[in-house]
Design an enzyme around this catalytic site. Structure first.
Site, short mmCIF file in Angstrom:
data_model
loop_
_atom_site.label_atom_id
_atom_site.label_comp_id
_atom_site.label_asym_id
_atom_site.label_seq_id
_atom_site.Cartn_x
_atom_site.Cartn_y
_atom_site.Cartn_z
N GLU A 126 48.51 78.29 -33.95
CA GLU A 126 47.48 79.33 -33.87
C GLU A 126 47.61 80.18 -35.12
O GLU A 126 48.62 80.87 -35.30
CB GLU A 126 47.68 80.19 -32.62
CG GLU A 126 47.48 79.44 -31.31
CD GLU A 126 47.73 80.33 -30.11
OE1 GLU A 126 48.01 81.53 -30.29
OE2 GLU A 126 47.66 79.82 -28.98
N CYS B 67 44.88 88.36 -35.08
CA CYS B 67 44.18 87.20 -35.63
C CYS B 67 42.72 87.19 -35.21
O CYS B 67 41.87 86.64 -35.92
CB CYS B 67 44.88 85.91 -35.23
SG CYS B 67 44.99 85.65 -33.45
#
Length: 474
Positions: A242, A276
């Site tokens: 990720e 993120c």
């Protein structure tokens, strides 16, 4: 000093953590695992625990995972304080982070009772085809500093639900929350099933490349993710990566612009933009450009910088000195390249927190003139605005980065919504809302924002289990 884990791993190299609001304040001390004896002890304990845990029926595993999560919720204030002291975010955000991780985990606890067996049509008479899933074994979870509780929980819960052991490598800046989670886990799972292994990133990659783990799940930057992916390929172990994002929101039209801007602003500045999934680009139709810039600037100026433990704080410090310098340098570079500074753009001094890593909430207009502002991940409280004239131009700007994590569109145009769903090159798509994901939906990205199975949701089983095809003839 609040946290002392110097004897936890047999006395390896010791490192300290500091309060980013007051960097002279030492918060914790931790011992690394850095030699073969320490690693062997961790792996032996994990293997023994995993063998025992994999024999527990899946429904019972889900029940015990739920009990663990209830225990985490009962300790949420302790965990939230640890997050704020080491990471800096406001206490309310730290609390919500932990609770969000628990909510995701409870969905995964339910998944333990599902998707373990699937039938498939047979091609031959008197044959039954089954698709089975079994635990992978011992997994390595490499976690970042921005979500010290939610990210470990996001990896721990599916790992445990599907019968694996988990070794958590926390960030050197924010390990306390992971240690607290592991302590709680000891009350619910076999000893050694969940362990924390502080170590350097290079050492973790060496262990992965040597095949010591049955899989590695990493959350962090693209640059480090490449190294983890290379190590996993060398060790021939599956990797779940990720990675970062340069997430954009298209504001084409809105019946309630204030509500739209509230959602956009929240998605941009939560955790100081150190997420993120933070929105970092506002791609706005030229008819709304002035109102959007004015509205976002007013919201930025209304934030209160301060110690995350102070109840009045709405924006905490950046996590560490190196990152603080990086955000300042990137913002200055964006302005030098041609972006227009609307508000912020400077470090800030907070009374009682002199020397803290505080950076003003920053809004940049005319971001298309700057590669840094329009395409690079700054990962701080910095939001860029780009104006457009046509839908073609808006979608082109949206996709014009190496990233593909999440995106958002605000519009009542059915045609534009359909184009957005078809053409946005991002793993997660939001229409008329910010970029907050649900606890049962797949979480992941495209392009340089991710590799491997998505985490969260039913699709997490693709990483946390091994698929087997079985043929039963009679």
């Amino acid at each position: 000093m609040k946290f002392d884990y110097r004897n936890h791993n047999g006395g390896g190299n010791v490192f300290e953590t500091r309060n980013p609001a007051r960097p002279d304040e030492i918060v914790g001390a931790y011992a690394e695992v850095g030699d073969s004896a320490g690693v062997e002890a961790v792996l032996a304990a994990a293997a023994q625990a995993q063998a025992q845990w994999s024999e527990v029926p899946p429904v019972a595993r889900g029940d015990r995972l739920t009990a663990f999560l209830d225990d985490v919720i009962a300790n949420v204030e302790r965990i939230a304080e640890a997050i704020t002291l080491e990471q800096g975010k406001p206490l309310a955000e730290a609390r919500n982070e932990t609770l969000k991780g628990c909510a995701e985990g409870k969905f995964m606890a339910g998944e333990a009772a599902r998707q373990q067996l699937q039938t498939s049509a047979a091609a031959r008479p008197r044959v039954r085809n089954l698709i089975l899933r079994r635990p992978r074994g011992t997994l390595l979870a490499i976690c970042p500093w921005n979500f010290p509780a939610m990210t470990p929980l996001r990896k721990l819960c599916p790992a445990i639900a599907f019968g694996n052991a988990l070794v958590i490598k926390p960030s050197q800046f924010t390990p306390a929350a992971a240690f607290i989670l592991a302590e709680i886990a000891e009350r619910h799972f076999p000893a050694g099933l969940v362990q924390v292994m502080p170590c350097g990133g290079a050492f973790a990659s060496e262990l992965t490349a040597a095949g010591h783990f049955d899989g590695v799940s990493f959350t962090g930057s693209v640059a480090v993710g490449r190294k983890v992916g290379q190590a996993a390929a060398t060790g021939l172990v599956p990797a779940q990566l990720e990675l970062g994002g340069k997430n954009g929101v298209i504001i084409n039209d809105s019946a309630d612009l204030d509500s739209c801007l509230d959602q956009v602003f929240g998605a941009a500045f939560q955790t100081g933009g150190q997420r993120c999934t933070s929105l970092s680009r506002v791609i706005v139709h030229h008819d709304l450009h002035g109102a959007v810039v004015e509205g976002l600037a007013a919201r930025a100026r209304a934030l209160t910088l301060g110690d995350g433990l102070a109840p009045t704080t709405t924006l905490g410090p950046l996590c560490n000195a190196a990152h603080f310098d990086s955000v300042r340098a990137a913002t200055a570079r964006a302005v030098d390249e041609g972006a227009t500074l609307v508000t912020g753009g400077e470090s800030a001094t907070v009374a009682g927190c002199e020397g803290g890593y505080f950076y003003q909430p920053t809004l940049l207009d005319n971001a298309g003139a700057s590669t840094t502002a329009s395409r690079e991940e700054i990962f701080g409280p910095v939001l860029s605005v780009l104006a457009y004239d046509s839908a073609d131009q808006a979608l082109s700007i949206l996709n014009d980065t190496e990233y593909g994590l999440t995106s958002s569109l605000f519009s009542d145009s059915h045609a534009l919504i359909q184009r957005f769903l078809d053409e946005s090159r991002n793993g997660m798509l939001h229409v008329n809302n910010g970029t907050v994901p649900d606890v049962n939906m797949p979480f992941g990205g495209m392009k340089h924002s991710g590799l491997g199975a998505y985490s969260v949701g039913a699709s997490a089983s693709a990483f946390y289990t091994i698929e087997q095809a079985a043929y039963l003839a009679w």
